[in-house]
Design a protein around this motif. Structure first.
Motif, PDB file in Angstrom:
ATOM      1  N   ASP A  13       0.688  -1.103  -0.240  1.00 50.39           N
ATOM      2  CA  ASP A  13       0.046  -0.202  -0.027  1.00 50.39           C
ATOM      3  C   ASP A  13       1.024   1.304   0.073  1.00 50.39           C
ATOM      4  OD1 ASP A  13      -2.282  -1.469   0.163  1.00 50.39           O
ATOM      5  OD2 ASP A  13      -2.488  -1.555   2.087  1.00 50.39           O
ATOM      6  N   LEU A  17       1.197   4.061  -2.919  1.00 50.57           N
ATOM      7  CA  LEU A  17       0.854   5.526  -2.804  1.00 50.57           C
ATOM      8  C   LEU A  17       1.972   6.477  -3.306  1.00 50.57           C
ATOM      9  CD1 LEU A  17      -0.532   5.690   0.887  1.00 50.57           C
ATOM     10  CD2 LEU A  17      -1.963   6.202  -1.515  1.00 50.57           C
ATOM     11  N   HIS A  20       2.068   6.396  -7.418  1.00 53.33           N
ATOM     12  CA  HIS A  20       0.851   7.136  -8.051  1.00 53.33           C
ATOM     13  C   HIS A  20       0.390   6.418  -9.444  1.00 53.33           C
ATOM     14  CE1 HIS A  20       0.656  10.026  -5.067  1.00 53.33           C
ATOM     15  NE2 HIS A  20       1.908  10.254  -5.195  1.00 53.33           N
TER      16      HIS A  20
END
Length: 457
Positions: A13, A17, A20
């Motif tokens: 995760d 992030l 992108h």
């Protein structure tokens, strides 16, 4: 490593992030690849750091189920993931990055193919680049390059050519006892393309000329001028954009789709304005810093470009309007305002567009405008904007009654050329330019013709 990956996907995760991905579909693909890799690592003995054997066993499992291009794609995603974990110190290092470093590779694809080969150790060893200037003439070439640089020459192009000849000699131990002129001629003859043959011919003469200082009996390799003429004939002719096409190109740049980077359309528009109106090269665009723009005087500074030249260019009022608009948008977007930051700024990586990315994006604008075909290296180029600037400037001078010949030295200086001969290369004769020149000559010669035919004096 297993401890870091046994975190219910928290590391994955964080990585997603960080990178992108462009779409939700890409996020899902990345997650599937990384979850599969995580499960493979967790099946390894606990408290065992991830290493080359872990990567290798995972790759072989992928190769048993997927074609090669799928495996290479998965390896690239995992490589980026491991780089991210190493950067946040979740793991000591990325084994793939270490292999790239050890075997002199910029990208991971050759490393992955070597790990999938029957003998990975031998395949990896074959990837190692040859040592620099280790052939029988290597020491002499290195000394000559150092001498030329000590005399003030940059000598990068010649050094690259000598290094290619050095690699050739290292791979041909069976012929190194032949005379230098024979070795050079053989190397030239083995050029795979016309461009290679011409380039090698020049390198051979440079090296033979340098060796003559030691042994005057060395002959210079013969020059086959037909190769140079043939290469000139095969070069792509420059494309001269019409003013209407330039306007369409600028409009296309301003409407360029970029949902993740709202500054990009205005950035591309400003790049094209400077490429056409100031005749800047791609490298000059990419190297521009914020401090190179002098808004108060309406000038930009081009530093240490081709031919060791720096120059200060006055810009037209309309160009300065576009540049001010971009600078204001750049400031609102939160870009750094120190003079050393890149003029054309973005939020990722180094914070500035590289020459390669600048070229790729501007070519995409060309294709989107319908001026360049979609596939292949065909059609108009970005560099042709520089040609078009010269031709259209000459046309403007003709129409304003100005003698273009008297202005050529100024144009050469503006473009950063060492003399007007370089500028004349950019002067592509178009039908419109030929017509203006003919009209200028007719107006000049008509009175003399009238007198010769016996008209009133």
């Amino acid at each position: 490593m297993n401890a870091q990956l046994a975190d219910s996907g928290a590391a994955i995760d964080r990585f997603l992030l960080h990178v992108h991905p462009r779409s939700r579909g890409t996020v899902n693909v990345y997650r599937c690849i990384l979850v599969e890799f995580q499960r493979h690592v967790q099946r390894c003995p606990r408290n065992t750091a991830i290493c080359q054997s872990t990567i290798e066993s995972w790759l072989r499992g992928c190769a048993s189920r997927w074609p090669e291009h799928y495996v290479l794609h998965r390896a690239r995603v995992v490589d980026r993931f491991l780089d991210f974990l190493a950067s946040e110190e979740s793991i000591p290092s990325n084994p793939l990055a270490q292999l790239r470093l050890n075997f002199g590779q910029r990208v991971g694809t050759p490393i992955v193919r070597a790990l999938l080969s029957p003998d990975p150790a031998q395949a990896l060893e074959a990837l190692k680049p040859l040592p620099r200037f280790a052939s029988v003439y290597g020491a002499f070439m290195r000394t000559h390059i150092e001498l030329m640089r000590a005399r003030g020459y940059r000598y990068d192009t010649q050094a690259s050519g000598f290094q290619r000849f050095d690699r050739y000699l290292q791979g041909r131990a069976d012929i190194v006892s032949l005379p230098l002129v024979v070795l050079l001629q053989q190397w030239v003859d083995e050029g795979t393309t016309l461009h290679h043959a011409v380039e090698r011919q020049q390198v051979a003469r440079n090296l033979a000329r340098a060796w003559q200082r030691i042994d005057p009996r060395v002959e210079l390799p013969k020059v086959d001028r037909r190769l140079s003429r043939q290469r000139i004939l095969e070069q792509r002719s420059p494309y001269v954009y019409t003013p209407q096409e330039v306007r369409h190109l600028l409009e296309t740049a301003r409407e360029f789709p970029s949902p993740r980077s709202s500054m990009r359309p205005l950035t591309l528009y400003t790049m094209l304005v400077l490429a056409y109106c100031a005749g800047l090269r791609l490298g000059e665009l990419a190297r521009l810093d914020l401090g190179d723009v002098h808004v108060a005087t309406g000038e930009i500074v081009i530093r240490e470009t081709k031919f060791f030249k720096s120059r200060t260019l006055p810009l037209a009022d309309s160009v300065m309007v576009a540049l001010r608009r971009y600078l204001e948008a750049r400031q609102r977007a939160g870009a750094p305002q120190d003079g050393s930051s890149g003029l054309f700024w973005h939020t990722q990586g180094t914070g500035r567009y590289s020459r390669v990315m600048t070229h790729k994006l501007l070519v995409r604008v060309l294709r989107r405008a319908g001026l360049k075909p979609q596939p292949g290296r065909v059609g108009p180029r970005i560099h042709d904007l520089r040609h078009s600037m010269v031709v259209n400037r000459m046309l403007t001078w003709y129409r304003e009654g100005i003698n273009p010949q008297a202005r050529l030295p100024f144009l050469a200086t503006y473009l950063g050329h060492k003399d007007i001969n370089s500028t004349l290369v950019y002067l592509t004769v178009t039908q419109e330019l030929l017509q203006e020149a003919s009209e200028r000559f007719r107006a000049f010669a008509a009175p003399g013709r009238y007198l010769v035919e016996g008209g009133p004096q």
